[in-house]
Design an enzyme around this catalytic site. Structure first.
Site, PDB file in Angstrom:
ATOM      1  N   ASP A  85     -10.264  -5.634  -2.684  1.00 48.77           N
ATOM      2  CA  ASP A  85      -9.581  -4.606  -1.889  1.00 48.77           C
ATOM      3  C   ASP A  85     -10.474  -3.369  -1.818  1.00 48.77           C
ATOM      4  O   ASP A  85     -10.850  -2.793  -2.847  1.00 48.77           O
ATOM      5  CB  ASP A  85      -8.249  -4.280  -2.587  1.00 48.77           C
ATOM      6  CG  ASP A  85      -7.355  -3.349  -1.790  1.00 48.77           C
ATOM      7  OD1 ASP A  85      -7.883  -2.422  -1.153  1.00 48.77           O
ATOM      8  OD2 ASP A  85      -6.138  -3.543  -1.843  1.00 48.77           O
TER       9      ASP A  85
ATOM     10  N   SER B 104       0.835  -1.201   0.000  1.00 45.70           N
ATOM     11  CA  SER B 104       0.000   0.000   0.000  1.00 45.70           C
ATOM     12  C   SER B 104       0.874   1.256   0.000  1.00 45.70           C
ATOM     13  O   SER B 104       1.607   1.485  -0.963  1.00 45.70           O
ATOM     14  CB  SER B 104      -0.968  -0.071   1.179  1.00 45.70           C
ATOM     15  OG  SER B 104      -2.001   0.849   1.011  1.00 45.70           O
TER      16      SER B 104
ATOM     17  N   HIS C 129      -7.501  -5.927   1.291  1.00 49.08           N
ATOM     18  CA  HIS C 129      -6.268  -5.129   1.401  1.00 49.08           C
ATOM     19  C   HIS C 129      -5.355  -5.591   2.535  1.00 49.08           C
ATOM     20  O   HIS C 129      -4.249  -5.099   2.670  1.00 49.08           O
ATOM     21  CB  HIS C 129      -6.651  -3.660   1.633  1.00 49.08           C
ATOM     22  CG  HIS C 129      -5.547  -2.678   1.386  1.00 49.08           C
ATOM     23  ND1 HIS C 129      -4.966  -2.502   0.148  1.00 49.08           N
ATOM     24  CD2 HIS C 129      -4.898  -1.815   2.220  1.00 49.08           C
ATOM     25  CE1 HIS C 129      -4.028  -1.565   0.229  1.00 49.08           C
ATOM     26  NE2 HIS C 129      -3.960  -1.138   1.478  1.00 49.08           N
TER      27      HIS C 129
END
Ligand SMILES: N[C@@H](CCC(=O)N[C@@H](CSC=O)C(=O)NCC(=O)O)C(=O)O
Length: 288
Positions: free
Chosen positions: A231, A152, A264
């Site tokens: 996600d 991320s 995620h």
């Protein structure tokens, strides 16, 4: 600050050692923590390959080591793992801990140019000019065999630092990276706060823009990116399609794997971490 390094704890792990350190950082001007997994092969032996693992928003130097499950595979391959914190801590800036996506825990792996952040928020210089040289000496890392990955915000950091510092990292991968931060709310908030209002200066920290500018593939053996299709941040924040287009433009081989059903979080990362360790050690080279 004298740069003294303190071993906070050490834990036996797959015949290697999981360690947590604190040191007085010259670049940050504050104490910083990092973690390292040192496989058995590297504990007393010759210089080992290493992977710098950059965690995402809200994480610390502990998160990747306790959640990714990477040590089992790094031990198999003789690969050192290094994970930094995600920002300075305790800089004393008003509002530093007011939001989870800016300030503490959200350093975006860049050097801030805007006061008051510019004094301590220097994560790019910290990683490249301080933590890596320190790890090379302390952990007997082979400076010619260092890879970088991240998740991320950390995926953004991995992609951008690899392109901004050619030759430092020999292999590159990412999990659900913020692939075009100039075009998403997380990136725009961070860049306006850390870099100021001139958006042209943000472009030097956007992986898709940096990639599209390349004259030749910076990683000709290929980049690996994994992305979950469930996600929750995919559409608004991550935008891997823009990185994919930029890689095509630059002639950069990219394996972008889209995984149905994965979100995620770290259950996604731990599901594919073995493939990333294999990707890196294949490009870095195993110790004989
Ligand atoms: N607090 C937030 C969620 C924060 C979050 O999801 N952080 C991710 C990284 S997101 C991009 O950098 C993370 O890795 N968290 C640590 C974990 O253990 O999962 C919210 O409320 O939505």
């Amino acid at each position: 600050m004298d740069g003294a390094i303190e071993l906070l704890s050490e834990h036996r792990c797959y015949d290697g050692a999981q360690r947590y350190y604190r040191h007085a950082s010259r670049e940050i001007g504050l104490p910083m923590r990092f973690s390292a997994f040192v496989p058995a092969q590297a504990l007393g032996g010759k210089p080992a390959p290493a992977l710098l693992c950059l965690p995402g928003l809200t994480c610390t130097e502990e998160t990747f080591m306790i959640k990714a499950g990477a040590q089992r595979f790094a031990a198999r391959e003789g690969l050192v793992l290094i994970a930094p914190d995600t920002s300075p801590r305790g800089a004393g800036i008003e509002g530093e801990t007011a939001s989870w996506d800016f300030g503490a825990g959200a350093g975006f792996y860049l050097d801030a140019s805007e006061p008051p952040w510019s004094r301590h928020y220097r994560m790019e210089s910290y990683l490249i000019h301080e933590l890596l040289p320190l790890a090379i000496d302390l952990l007997r890392v082979d400076r010619e065999r260092i890879g970088i990955t991240g998740h991320s915000m950390g995926g953004h950091g991995a992609l951008v630092l690899a392109m901004r510092h050619p030759g430092v990292f020999r292999s590159l991968s990412a999990f659900a990276p913020i692939a075009a931060p100039t075009q998403c709310p997380w990136g725009r908030k961070a860049f306006s706060g850390y870099l100021g209002g001139d958006e042209t200066r943000w472009q030097d920290h956007d992986a898709s823009i940096l990639m599209a500018r390349q004259d030749a593939a910076p990683f000709p053996s290929g980049i690996l990116v994994d992305q979950g299709l469930a996600d929750q941040f995919l559409e608004e924040q991550l935008k891997p399609d823009l990185l994919e287009s930029a890689c095509a433009k630059a002639g950069q081989p990219l394996t972008l794997r889209r995984h149905a059903g994965y979100d995620h979080g770290y259950f996604f990362i731990t599901s594919f971490i073995d493939d990333h360790i294999t990707h890196h050690i294949t490009q870095l080279g195993r110790n004989a």
